[in-house]
Design a protein around this motif. Structure first.
Motif, mmCIF file in Angstrom:
data_model
loop_
_atom_site.group_PDB
_atom_site.id
_atom_site.type_symbol
_atom_site.label_atom_id
_atom_site.label_comp_id
_atom_site.label_asym_id
_atom_site.label_seq_id
_atom_site.Cartn_x
_atom_site.Cartn_y
_atom_site.Cartn_z
ATOM 1 N N ARG A 9 0.697 -1.311 0.237
ATOM 2 C CA ARG A 9 -0.071 -0.076 -0.045
ATOM 3 C C ARG A 9 0.832 1.187 -0.018
ATOM 4 N NH1 ARG A 9 -5.070 0.011 1.559
ATOM 5 N NH2 ARG A 9 -5.005 2.176 0.632
ATOM 6 N N ARG A 31 -10.155 -8.186 -18.221
ATOM 7 C CA ARG A 31 -9.437 -6.814 -18.333
ATOM 8 C C ARG A 31 -8.696 -6.413 -17.312
ATOM 9 N NH1 ARG A 31 -11.877 -4.239 -23.929
ATOM 10 N NH2 ARG A 31 -11.759 -6.186 -25.019
ATOM 11 N N TYR A 33 -5.783 -3.230 -15.851
ATOM 12 C CA TYR A 33 -5.186 -1.868 -16.164
ATOM 13 C C TYR A 33 -4.278 -1.293 -14.950
ATOM 14 C CZ TYR A 33 -9.435 -1.786 -19.015
ATOM 15 O OH TYR A 33 -10.542 -2.192 -19.820
ATOM 16 N N TYR A 35 -2.722 2.403 -13.708
ATOM 17 C CA TYR A 35 -2.785 3.812 -13.859
ATOM 18 C C TYR A 35 -1.902 4.488 -12.864
ATOM 19 C CZ TYR A 35 -7.346 3.288 -16.221
ATOM 20 O OH TYR A 35 -8.465 2.892 -16.836
ATOM 21 N N GLN A 37 -1.744 8.312 -10.637
ATOM 22 C CA GLN A 37 -2.391 9.458 -10.476
ATOM 23 C C GLN A 37 -1.590 10.418 -10.058
ATOM 24 O OE1 GLN A 37 -5.368 9.277 -7.194
ATOM 25 N NE2 GLN A 37 -6.421 10.937 -8.223
ATOM 26 N N LEU A 43 -6.001 10.568 -13.916
ATOM 27 C CA LEU A 43 -5.374 9.036 -14.039
ATOM 28 C C LEU A 43 -4.691 8.915 -15.422
ATOM 29 C CD1 LEU A 43 -7.267 8.870 -11.518
ATOM 30 C CD2 LEU A 43 -7.274 6.576 -12.070
ATOM 31 N N TYR A 48 -2.233 -1.889 -20.187
ATOM 32 C CA TYR A 48 -3.727 -2.632 -19.843
ATOM 33 C C TYR A 48 -3.422 -4.094 -20.486
ATOM 34 C CZ TYR A 48 -4.856 -0.826 -24.496
ATOM 35 O OH TYR A 48 -4.755 -0.334 -25.862
ATOM 36 N N LEU A 88 1.007 7.799 -6.995
ATOM 37 C CA LEU A 88 -0.172 7.188 -6.467
ATOM 38 C C LEU A 88 -0.608 6.107 -7.732
ATOM 39 C CD1 LEU A 88 -1.915 6.224 -3.866
ATOM 40 C CD2 LEU A 88 -3.441 7.714 -4.702
ATOM 41 N N PHE A 90 -2.895 2.821 -9.267
ATOM 42 C CA PHE A 90 -3.902 1.967 -9.164
ATOM 43 C C PHE A 90 -4.012 1.295 -10.193
ATOM 44 C CE2 PHE A 90 -6.308 4.510 -6.080
ATOM 45 C CZ PHE A 90 -5.966 5.620 -6.107
ATOM 46 N N ASN A 103 -17.839 -1.609 -19.470
ATOM 47 C CA ASN A 103 -18.148 -0.496 -18.988
ATOM 48 C C ASN A 103 -17.342 -0.035 -17.697
ATOM 49 O OD1 ASN A 103 -19.939 0.823 -20.605
ATOM 50 N ND2 ASN A 103 -21.345 -0.862 -20.372
ATOM 51 N N GLU A 104 -17.934 -0.202 -16.699
ATOM 52 C CA GLU A 104 -17.424 0.154 -15.269
ATOM 53 C C GLU A 104 -16.104 -0.440 -14.946
ATOM 54 O OE1 GLU A 104 -19.788 -0.810 -12.052
ATOM 55 O OE2 GLU A 104 -18.814 -0.055 -10.729
ATOM 56 N N GLN A 105 -15.026 0.272 -14.312
ATOM 57 C CA GLN A 105 -13.986 -0.118 -13.969
ATOM 58 C C GLN A 105 -14.042 -0.335 -12.272
ATOM 59 O OE1 GLN A 105 -10.360 1.337 -15.771
ATOM 60 N NE2 GLN A 105 -10.988 1.147 -17.681
ATOM 61 N N PHE A 107 -11.447 -0.225 -9.098
ATOM 62 C CA PHE A 107 -10.202 0.060 -8.721
ATOM 63 C C PHE A 107 -9.816 -0.646 -7.467
ATOM 64 C CE2 PHE A 107 -9.101 3.383 -11.733
ATOM 65 C CZ PHE A 107 -10.157 3.525 -12.534
ATOM 66 N N GLY A 108 -8.485 -0.835 -7.295
ATOM 67 C CA GLY A 108 -7.841 -1.385 -6.143
ATOM 68 C C GLY A 108 -7.724 -0.055 -5.268
ATOM 69 N N PRO A 109 -7.412 -0.381 -3.900
ATOM 70 C CA PRO A 109 -6.892 0.973 -2.991
ATOM 71 C C PRO A 109 -5.795 1.823 -3.309
ATOM 72 C CG PRO A 109 -6.386 -1.066 -2.028
ATOM 73 C CD PRO A 109 -6.818 -1.425 -3.250
#
Lengths: 116, 113
Positions: A9, A31, A33, A35, A37, A43, A48, A88, A90, A103-105, A107-109
């Protein structure tokens, strides 16, 4: 339990070190990815992967590499870390939505990486 | 290429005030549009979405309408709460399967009690 997990983390490292960030998911999505930030930049996509054998560069892949070890695991490596990779990071996943669309992704913390 | 532009923050409001965060996009084809929210110390999570023109997405009192004629997807809430303090990201995924999502820069919202 979280559906998308990232380890570590938080990480502080020194310039020139090799770093690996790991991502695991239990959502069964194909899928995945990575990213980064940065403040004021939103982002930006690093890499990917559509499945284990399909990996693609994003807009800022230089200095990074990835490995898709299994459908559920996607790792990001910094071969030789530099201070401007402080950010950061992700991981995200996406599955197939209605009518074959994605559609929706999810995310991890996030992993906060500091390169000194 | 595709892009998303959203209003710069931070936006500071008092509790129960009306919220608008502007978002406009550039895209070919027929993208899906999203608002994601990021609470402190957490990853992004989907707040709402709209997949075609004139659709209205809504969730937790927030809503946004997909306006193709103005290429906009503004986020609104009639009465904000302190717990709404977060960073809000407008995003689009392109119409060809949506395998990549383009995010705006994010707008930080502070709500004061």
């Amino acid at each position: 339990d979280a559906d998308v997990t990232q380890t570590p983390r938080n990480r502080i490292t020194k310039t020139g070190k090799r770093i690996m960030l790991e991502c695991s998911q239990t959502k069964g999505h194909d899928r995945m990815y990575w990213y980064r930030q940065d403040p004021g930049l939103g982002l930006r996509l690093i890499y990917y992967s559509f499945d284990v054998k399909d990996i693609n560069k994003g807009e800022i892949s230089d200095g990074y590499s990835v490995s898709r070890q299994a459908q559920a695991k996607f790792s990001l490596s910094l071969e030789s870390a530099i201070p401007n990779q402080t950010a950061l990071y992700f991981c995200a996943t996406a599955g197939q939505g209605n009518l074959g669309s994605y559609n929706e992704q999810f995310f991890g913390p996030g992993t906060r990486l500091t390169v000194l | 290429g595709n892009s998303v532009t959203q209003m710069e923050g931070p936006v500071t409001l008092s509790e129960e005030a009306f919220l608008t965060i502007n978002c406009t996009y550039t895209a070919t084809g027929y993208p899906s549009l999203f608002w994601y929210v990021q609470y402190p110390g957490e990853g992004l999570q989907l707040l709402l979405k709209a997949t075609k023109a004139d659709d209205k997405g809504s969730n937790k009192g927030f809503e946004a309408t997909y306006r193709k004629e103005t290429t906009s997807f503004h986020l609104e809430k009639g009465s904000v709460q302190v717990s709404d303090s977060a960073v809000y990201f407008c995003a689009l995924s392109d119409g060809t399967g949506g395998f990549k999502t383009i995010f705006g820069a994010g707008t930080r919202l502070f709500v004061k009690a």
